[in-house]
Scaffold this active site. Structure first.
Site, PDB file in Angstrom:
ATOM      1  N   HIS A 159      17.039  24.634  17.431  1.00 54.45           N
ATOM      2  CA  HIS A 159      17.481  26.062  16.592  1.00 54.45           C
ATOM      3  C   HIS A 159      16.090  26.531  16.469  1.00 54.45           C
ATOM      4  O   HIS A 159      14.743  26.236  16.604  1.00 54.45           O
ATOM      5  CB  HIS A 159      17.560  25.328  15.228  1.00 54.45           C
TER       6      HIS A 159
ATOM      7  N   ASP B 129      14.529  18.592  16.746  1.00 55.30           N
ATOM      8  CA  ASP B 129      14.382  18.204  16.004  1.00 55.30           C
ATOM      9  C   ASP B 129      13.143  16.763  16.112  1.00 55.30           C
ATOM     10  O   ASP B 129      14.450  16.086  16.622  1.00 55.30           O
ATOM     11  CB  ASP B 129      14.970  17.935  14.160  1.00 55.30           C
TER      12      ASP B 129
ATOM     13  N   HIS C  35      13.271  24.702  19.254  1.00 54.37           N
ATOM     14  CA  HIS C  35      12.522  23.016  19.125  1.00 54.37           C
ATOM     15  C   HIS C  35      13.919  22.423  18.289  1.00 54.37           C
ATOM     16  O   HIS C  35      15.546  22.844  18.365  1.00 54.37           O
ATOM     17  CB  HIS C  35      11.510  22.843  18.125  1.00 54.37           C
TER      18      HIS C  35
ATOM     19  N   ARG D 181      17.202  19.801   3.450  1.00 54.33           N
ATOM     20  CA  ARG D 181      18.023  19.591   4.680  1.00 54.33           C
ATOM     21  C   ARG D 181      17.474  17.731   4.763  1.00 54.33           C
ATOM     22  O   ARG D 181      17.116  17.075   4.520  1.00 54.33           O
ATOM     23  CB  ARG D 181      16.665  19.647   5.673  1.00 54.33           C
TER      24      ARG D 181
HETATM   25  C1  SIN Z   1      15.020  23.420  10.477  1.00 52.14           C
HETATM   26  O1  SIN Z   1      14.353  23.866  11.851  1.00 52.14           O
HETATM   27  O2  SIN Z   1      15.346  22.743   9.781  1.00 52.14           O
HETATM   28  C2  SIN Z   1      14.720  24.972   9.700  1.00 52.14           C
HETATM   29  C3  SIN Z   1      15.871  25.603   9.867  1.00 52.14           C
HETATM   30  C4  SIN Z   1      15.711  26.941   8.870  1.00 52.14           C
HETATM   31  O3  SIN Z   1      15.401  26.508   7.929  1.00 52.14           O
HETATM   32  O4  SIN Z   1      16.714  27.185   9.299  1.00 52.14           O
END
Ligand code: SIN
Length: 281
Positions: A258, A103, A101, A272
């Site tokens: 990612h 974000d 995806h 995050r």
């Molecule tokens: C995310 O999708 O922001 C998380 C990625 C991760 O935890 O590696």
């Protein structure tokens, strides 16, 4: 390849991603940040090791990339609402972000960038994969690019996708962070081929939130979406990052997909922060 004076930049694959060393992110001078930003645009995702950052340090670093974007479905930390805690405890059935995806694609102004800082990592597993949407675009045939050039995806957030919100409920440690998005818009149409507002490069703008194609019947769109999911994440367009405590990554959601791997059982704890973006064109 740019010429860097203040930092050392080492690409980790031929596709995307570079590790940056010779930097303390808690004490950044402007000229060093300028080089970091250049590397971010050049390599699409950049990584740092062995950083010791307080939540305040991380937020201050994130704000150099732009305004903070707040998650519609999850609350941040009490003292630092800009930071979302991504935790998977042993026994959790759900891994946050474990499908490819970009974000917040379901937002009319999706997140520009995401910064993830590792607090606690499993001894093996829990890596994150990244894919270059510039390469995915350039790898399409001319005929396919022409056909898709004016197509828009329709992107849905978790509220609108059956069963997705309840999947957070399987994540023991994240359920307490859930919130109702209220009036926030969580569906949006975006160009499938997007021009990066800073580099001017074209890329596929795609990910799991893209559920339909505007103006297409479902039975027409489904095979195309399926093809694009496979094509855009071909191994030769990707890199993979192995986390250790103190590692930090920043990726450019405007040209990167990612995916978090769920191949571990021990605790994983990340901080995050997402950066607000513009309307894609
Ligand atoms: C995310 O999708 O922001 C998380 C990625 C991760 O935890 O590696």
């Amino acid at each position: 390849m740019n010429n860097y004076q203040k930092i050392t930049v080492k690409p980790i694959t031929g596709a995307l991603g570079a590790e940056i060393s010779n930097v303390d992110l808690s004490a950044l001078e402007d000229p060093t940040f300028d080089e970091i930003y250049t590397a971010f645009l050049e390599h699409q995702v950049i990584f740092f090791r062995d950083q010791t950052l307080t939540p305040g340090d991380q937020v201050a670093f994130a704000k150099r990339f732009g305004d903070i974007h707040f998650h519609p479905y999850l609350n941040g930390m009490d003292e630092h609402p800009e930071i979302l805690e991504i935790v998977r405890e042993p026994g959790d059935a759900y891994t946050f972000g474990s499908t490819w995806h970009s974000d917040q694609m379901f937002n009319p102004r999706p997140a520009k960038a995401t910064m993830l800082y590792a607090k606690e990592t499993p001894p093996v597993g829990g890596d994150t994969l990244f894919a270059s949407m510039y390469l995915a675009h350039d790898g399409l045939s001319e005929g396919m690019r022409r056909m898709l050039s004016n197509v828009k995806t329709w992107n849905d957030g978790d509220r609108n996708r059956n069963g997705r919100a309840s999947r957070y409920a399987n994540a023991k440690s994240m359920v307490g962070q859930m919130r109702d998005p209220g009036d926030l818009v969580t569906s949006a149409a975006h160009p499938l081929i997007r021009t990066h507002p800073e580099t001017g490069r074209k890329g596929l703008y795609f990910g799991i939130h893209a559920q339909a194609l505007e103006g297409f019947e479902d039975n027409e769109a489904k095979p195309l979406l399926h093809y694009l999911r496979d094509h855009s994440t071909r191994p030769e367009y990707t890199c993979r990052f192995r986390w250790k405590p103190g590692s930090l990554a920043i990726w450019d959601n405007r040209c990167v997909q990612h995916k978090a791997l769920s191949d571990y059982t021990e605790r994983r704890h990340m901080h995050r922060v997402t950066i607000a973006g513009d309307e894609p064109f």
